[in-house]
Design a protein around this motif. Structure first.
Motif, PDB file in Angstrom:
ATOM      1  N   ARG A 112     -21.825 187.442  88.235  1.00 53.65           N
ATOM      2  CA  ARG A 112     -21.624 187.631  86.790  1.00 53.65           C
ATOM      3  C   ARG A 112     -22.968 187.776  86.076  1.00 53.65           C
ATOM      4  O   ARG A 112     -23.078 188.537  85.118  1.00 53.65           O
ATOM      5  CB  ARG A 112     -20.804 186.481  86.218  1.00 53.65           C
ATOM      6  N   ARG A 163     -24.046 191.271  86.747  1.00 49.14           N
ATOM      7  CA  ARG A 163     -23.315 192.238  85.901  1.00 49.14           C
ATOM      8  C   ARG A 163     -24.012 192.434  84.561  1.00 49.14           C
ATOM      9  O   ARG A 163     -23.905 193.496  83.956  1.00 49.14           O
ATOM     10  CB  ARG A 163     -21.884 191.757  85.656  1.00 49.14           C
ATOM     11  N   LEU A 164     -24.723 191.420  84.100  1.00 50.96           N
ATOM     12  CA  LEU A 164     -25.464 191.552  82.848  1.00 50.96           C
ATOM     13  C   LEU A 164     -26.594 192.576  82.990  1.00 50.96           C
ATOM     14  O   LEU A 164     -26.883 193.325  82.055  1.00 50.96           O
ATOM     15  CB  LEU A 164     -25.995 190.192  82.407  1.00 50.96           C
ATOM     16  N   ASP A 173     -24.950 195.897  82.825  1.00 56.11           N
ATOM     17  CA  ASP A 173     -24.648 196.237  81.435  1.00 56.11           C
ATOM     18  C   ASP A 173     -25.846 196.908  80.756  1.00 56.11           C
ATOM     19  O   ASP A 173     -25.680 197.839  79.958  1.00 56.11           O
ATOM     20  CB  ASP A 173     -24.257 194.991  80.637  1.00 56.11           C
ATOM     21  N   HIS A 174     -27.042 196.461  81.088  1.00 55.12           N
ATOM     22  CA  HIS A 174     -28.233 197.031  80.458  1.00 55.12           C
ATOM     23  C   HIS A 174     -28.638 198.355  81.098  1.00 55.12           C
ATOM     24  O   HIS A 174     -29.229 199.210  80.425  1.00 55.12           O
ATOM     25  CB  HIS A 174     -29.344 195.998  80.394  1.00 55.12           C
ATOM     26  N   ARG A 214     -26.317 200.443  81.913  1.00 54.68           N
ATOM     27  CA  ARG A 214     -25.358 201.285  81.189  1.00 54.68           C
ATOM     28  C   ARG A 214     -25.787 201.502  79.739  1.00 54.68           C
ATOM     29  O   ARG A 214     -25.590 202.580  79.178  1.00 54.68           O
ATOM     30  CB  ARG A 214     -23.964 200.678  81.275  1.00 54.68           C
ATOM     31  N   GLN A 215     -26.369 200.480  79.133  1.00 58.79           N
ATOM     32  CA  GLN A 215     -26.854 200.629  77.767  1.00 58.79           C
ATOM     33  C   GLN A 215     -27.958 201.684  77.704  1.00 58.79           C
ATOM     34  O   GLN A 215     -27.990 202.503  76.779  1.00 58.79           O
ATOM     35  CB  GLN A 215     -27.363 199.297  77.216  1.00 58.79           C
ATOM     36  N   SER A 223     -31.973 192.222  79.582  1.00 55.02           N
ATOM     37  CA  SER A 223     -31.192 191.553  80.630  1.00 55.02           C
ATOM     38  C   SER A 223     -31.664 190.114  80.830  1.00 55.02           C
ATOM     39  O   SER A 223     -30.853 189.226  81.098  1.00 55.02           O
ATOM     40  CB  SER A 223     -31.245 192.336  81.945  1.00 55.02           C
TER      41      SER A 223
END
Length: 152
Positions: A39, A42-43, A46-47, A49-50, A91
């Motif tokens: 998890r 995953r952060l 996310d970045h 993807r950002q 992140s």
């Protein structure tokens, strides 16, 4: 010593070229395996993807390992240094909040390698996403939760 036309640019830091494909690698602070908690990993994703949403890069492939990441990107807007600094900074804040800790998440700096367009990018992507297999973390790539590739 001869005067080299690009010497000042080299001394000033990395050379970033829009449209160039790069393999980026960054390592956690003291190789701490923060991302055994998927998890938290995953952060980082996310970045990645950002950065794509903000049109800094086109992400081609990535893997987040317990103590580092590999990220294959086509650079769009901004420099490599700005991209990695923003991704690591954002992140790190998110990971520290998730893990309820303070302090460094990433070692300073990063490694980059320009990839020639004529290179077999799918082979480079396969090499990246096979990292968990080579590290013995899983027996099948699809069992590892922290990877993706445009072609796979």
């Amino acid at each position: 010593m001869p005067d080299l036309p690009h010497a000042n640019r080299l001394r000033a830091g990395r050379y970033s070229q829009t449209g160039q494909i790069y393999l980026l690698t960054a390592v956690t602070w003291n190789r701490t395996p923060f991302f055994t908690d998927w998890r938290a990993g995953r952060l980082v994703v996310d970045h990645f993807r950002q950065a794509q949403t903000e049109e800094w890069v086109d992400s081609l492939a990535w893997v987040v390992m317990p103590d580092h990441f590999h990220w294959l990107v086509e650079l769009k807007n901004n420099s490599l240094s700005a991209l990695v600094l923003a991704t690591k900074s954002r992140s790190a804040r998110a990971v520290n909040a998730r893990l309820e800790r303070r302090g460094m998440v990433w070692q300073r700096g990063f490694h980059d390698r320009a990839i020639r367009r004529e290179a077999d990018l799918q082979a480079v992507a396969r090499y990246i996403v096979a990292n968990p297999l080579r590290a013995g973390l899983v027996t099948r790539v699809h069992d590892y939760p922290l990877w993706d590739a445009k072609w796979l």
